[in-house]
Every structure is written in C-alpha cells, then in structure tokens.
Design a protein around this motif. Sequence first.
Motif, short mmCIF file in Angstrom:
data_model
loop_
_atom_site.label_atom_id
_atom_site.label_comp_id
_atom_site.label_asym_id
_atom_site.label_seq_id
_atom_site.Cartn_x
_atom_site.Cartn_y
_atom_site.Cartn_z
N THR A 1 -3.67 4.98 -1.48
CA THR A 1 -4.58 6.36 -0.68
C THR A 1 -4.04 7.53 -1.07
O THR A 1 -2.79 7.77 -0.52
N PHE A 2 -4.88 8.44 -1.58
CA PHE A 2 -4.07 10.01 -1.74
C PHE A 2 -4.69 10.79 -0.69
O PHE A 2 -6.10 10.69 -0.28
N VAL A 3 -3.76 11.52 -0.25
CA VAL A 3 -4.18 12.55 0.94
C VAL A 3 -3.49 14.00 0.78
O VAL A 3 -2.92 13.99 -0.21
N SER A 4 -4.04 14.79 1.59
CA SER A 4 -3.61 16.00 1.57
C SER A 4 -1.90 16.41 1.68
O SER A 4 -1.34 15.70 2.53
N PRO A 5 -1.37 17.21 0.66
CA PRO A 5 -0.05 17.15 0.96
C PRO A 5 0.56 18.04 2.08
O PRO A 5 1.83 17.78 2.61
N THR A 6 -0.52 18.57 2.70
CA THR A 6 -0.21 19.43 4.09
C THR A 6 -0.66 18.97 5.03
O THR A 6 -0.43 19.59 6.16
N ASP A 7 -1.77 18.07 5.31
CA ASP A 7 -2.41 17.86 6.40
C ASP A 7 -1.86 16.30 7.13
O ASP A 7 -2.08 15.31 6.57
N LEU A 8 -1.14 16.54 8.23
CA LEU A 8 -0.30 15.27 8.94
C LEU A 8 -1.46 14.16 9.15
O LEU A 8 -1.22 12.83 9.17
N ALA A 9 -2.43 14.75 9.67
CA ALA A 9 -3.45 13.88 10.43
C ALA A 9 -4.11 12.85 9.21
O ALA A 9 -4.24 11.62 9.58
N GLU A 10 -4.29 13.55 8.04
CA GLU A 10 -4.61 12.60 7.05
C GLU A 10 -3.85 11.43 6.49
O GLU A 10 -4.06 10.36 6.26
N TRP A 11 -2.52 11.71 6.67
CA TRP A 11 -1.45 10.60 6.56
C TRP A 11 -1.54 9.70 7.59
O TRP A 11 -1.58 8.57 7.31
N LEU B 1 5.17 2.55 1.57
CA LEU B 1 5.85 3.92 0.75
C LEU B 1 4.83 4.96 0.94
O LEU B 1 3.77 5.04 0.86
N PHE B 2 5.62 6.13 1.51
CA PHE B 2 4.70 7.50 1.45
C PHE B 2 5.64 8.13 0.12
O PHE B 2 6.82 8.22 -0.20
N PHE B 3 4.72 8.96 -0.67
CA PHE B 3 5.20 9.67 -1.68
C PHE B 3 4.57 11.07 -1.79
O PHE B 3 3.50 11.28 -1.82
N ILE B 4 5.90 12.05 -1.98
CA ILE B 4 5.30 13.40 -2.24
C ILE B 4 6.15 14.05 -3.21
O ILE B 4 7.24 13.32 -3.63
N HIS C 1 1.02 -1.38 0.01
CA HIS C 1 0.02 0.09 0.06
C HIS C 1 0.70 1.30 0.13
O HIS C 1 1.77 1.43 0.75
N ILE C 2 0.39 2.51 -0.77
CA ILE C 2 1.14 3.45 -0.99
C ILE C 2 0.19 4.54 -0.30
O ILE C 2 -0.95 4.61 -0.76
N VAL C 3 0.72 5.58 0.53
CA VAL C 3 0.06 6.75 0.87
C VAL C 3 0.72 7.77 -0.09
O VAL C 3 2.14 7.91 0.12
N ALA C 4 -0.02 8.64 -0.64
CA ALA C 4 0.59 9.55 -1.69
C ALA C 4 -0.15 10.88 -1.58
O ALA C 4 -1.37 10.88 -1.18
N SER C 5 0.56 11.97 -1.65
CA SER C 5 -0.07 13.30 -1.72
C SER C 5 -0.92 13.36 -3.07
O SER C 5 -0.65 12.74 -4.11
N ARG C 6 -1.98 14.17 -2.80
CA ARG C 6 -2.91 14.04 -3.97
C ARG C 6 -2.59 15.01 -4.97
O ARG C 6 -2.90 15.06 -6.11
#
Length: 393
Positions: free
Chosen positions: A129-139, A149-152, A102-107
């Motif tokens: 899963t795509f999340v806000s690039p700026t909101d740590l809680a979403e990550w 993997l986290f991708f920004i 699973h990847i968590v990536a910036s939208r």
Amino acid sequence: MSDDFELETLALHAGVHRSQFNEHSEALYLTSSFVFDNAAQAAARFSGAEPGNVYSRFTNPTVTAFEERLAALEGAEVCVATASGMSAILACVMGLLSAGDHIVASRSLFGSTLNLFNNILKRFGVEITFVSPTDLAEWQAAVKVNTKLFFIETPSNPLTEISDITALASLAKKTGAWLAVDNCFCSPILQRPLDLGADIVIHSATKYLEGQGRVLGGAVLGKRDLIMEKGVFGFLRTAGPTLSAFNAWVILKGMETLKIRMDTHSANALEMARWLEIQPNVTKVYYPGLSSHPQHNLAKHQQRTGGGIVSFEVKGGKEVAWRVIDTTCMISITANLGDTKSTLTHPASTTHSRISQEERDAAGINDGLLRIAVGLESVKDIKADLARGLKVL
Ligand SMILES: *Cc1c(COP(=O)(O)O)cnc(C)c1O
C-alpha cells in the motif's frame, strides 16, 4: 573501532585490518576464493566452526572493511554489502518477507524501487500500500494484521519531502512492523535513522558514499538478529548480488572524504537554493534547508543540513526547463546524483517519464521541474551556468 570517535575519524579509520605487509592504505583482495591449510580446516570453515573467508560471494576482507566502516558511521550492529542500491532493497525484502506479508511504503520512492514493489514483489504474493510520505494518518490507516515492513526515503526525490522517522518508527513498533529507511540522500554524515528508532538502513553506495560516480554498490544495516539471522545475509550469499571487492575498495576510499564532501555539497546547495528563490523565472524551490520548506523544522531536527539536492520549477514549463539544461556548458546532464560534479535532470521526461501524466500531476512533478545535485564546483560557476537559460527573454 570505538563509538567514541567522531564521524570524520570513523570514515578514515573504521574497518582497517592490516595484512602481514602492514600496508597503510587499505588492501584490495581481488580473489574469488580462499585457500585452507588442510582438509580439516576446509571442513571447519565450511561448517562455520572456524571463522574465516571461504568464497567472495560469502565474505571478502575488502568488502568486510567497507561493511565495518559504514556500520560504524551509521551506528549499526552490522552491515551487509550488496552489488547496488537496488540489490540492497531486494535483499531486505527477500530476506525478511514471505508471500502473504504486507508493506506500507511512501509513494515518493526511487523509480526502480516503485517498480520492484509494484511489478516484481506483487508476483510473489507480497502486498503493497502506497501512502503519503508526510501524512502519518495515512500510514496508520494503511496498517493491516499482516503488515511487516514500513519503507521510506527521506528527503524524497525529487521534491525533498521529509518523512518523520521518529514518529514512523514508533508507529511501526506498535504495529509489529520494521521501519526501513533508504538513507541515500543524506548519508550517515547528515542523518542516522537507527538513532531515531528505524530498524533498517538501506544505502545506494553508488551515490554520496562513493562520491565520484565510478562504481555501483549498496548496503543493508541494522541489528544482528535482523540482518544476519533473519535472512538478509542468507539471501545474499545464496542468491549472489554481493559487492565485488574492487567496488568495495573504490567506495571505501571514497568514504574517507564523505564528511568534507557532504559539508560542501550542503553549503553549495543552500547557496544555490537561496539564489534560485530570487530568480524571476523560478516559481518554486524545493530544499529542506530553506525556511520556506513546509517541513523545515522537522528537517532541522532529524538532518544535520538540508543536503545536496535542490529542485526548482521554472516559468514556461518544459520549453524553458529544457532551455536551462541545453544552455549549460559545465553542469553534467545526467540523472545520477551524489557526484563531486554537479548534475542536472528534468524528472518529467527522464526519471519519471514512464508514469502517466495523471500520476506525475498527483506526485507534483510538473513539466517545469528541474533537479540539480549540487557538486563541489565554485557556486559562482554553477549559478552562471544556470543563469543563461533562466534569463527572462
Ligand atoms: C540510486 C538510488 C537507488 C538505487 O541504487 P543503485 O545503486 O542505482 O542500484 C535507491 N534509492 C535511491 C534513493 C537512489 O537514489
């Protein structure tokens, strides 16, 4: 080369290996394969018992010079070069992930990166899963047991949102995931993600590293065990999206002026951003170097300058945005960036035209938005070229 040298020195001297001819400028080794002294040496080279070049899909001296220079600039243990920025991202995910991961990536990622993650990787059983690039809680909320993997990308394109590399690196570490940062917009001159705790740096060398819009290239950088042993290099040498020696040579020479180019791109962009902020037909300016930018302090902490990209919104939507583009006579109308020449684009009808209106609204990319990658021309001339279309009629 010693890490004690400053970046502008490394950009000129790192990765230099002279041949027996003692050429001063780096040699271009335009050869697909390498010859051996005898059968035993061929066997030893193939088995890896003896170091040395075998075939340019595996290694090539000009490509190695580029890799060593970029590794020195990013403060990385190793760098592997790729045919383009997209093949760097592909090599990173294909080399490190498997079906079920699973990847968590910036939208807010580059359009082709979103396409790769959404439409290609998903077919191979990798979840995103795509999340806000700026909101740590979403990550934090998006993390699962299989997150690898986290991708920004920071600053993001085109709205220059800043992701907190240090905070995401520490969350990734707690999660047992790697943090990959696409460092294309800043280059190592302005931002060194590995120093801030990131595990992997990705580059489209096509942009600022090469700097003059001539060839494509890319790179993946990080610790030796991650890049060499875990499979990024193995994927590249087997699947083949490696960098051509010619392109490596062009980029290598381009990198020699990276520091002075990034300094001038940044100074010109800051001046343009300040000027745009006071134009009556401009409603909003996105530039991390402006104190009005919502993450100006974070940007100041993790980047040396605001970089070379400025986005702005004009009153009057698409009609006025297109008028600004069509009344230029010097700035290039193209979606490329990182070139010595200024380039201007209307994201809603070009780079972001394939996503729906709702998705564009959610991403904050409205019809009045323009993005300029500020070049090395006189700022007076860049302003005059935009002023024509920005005039209140
Ligand atoms: C251009 C770009 C890429 C893709 O690079 P190519 O060399 O065109 O394949 C990836 N990420 C970012 C941020 C880019 O601007």
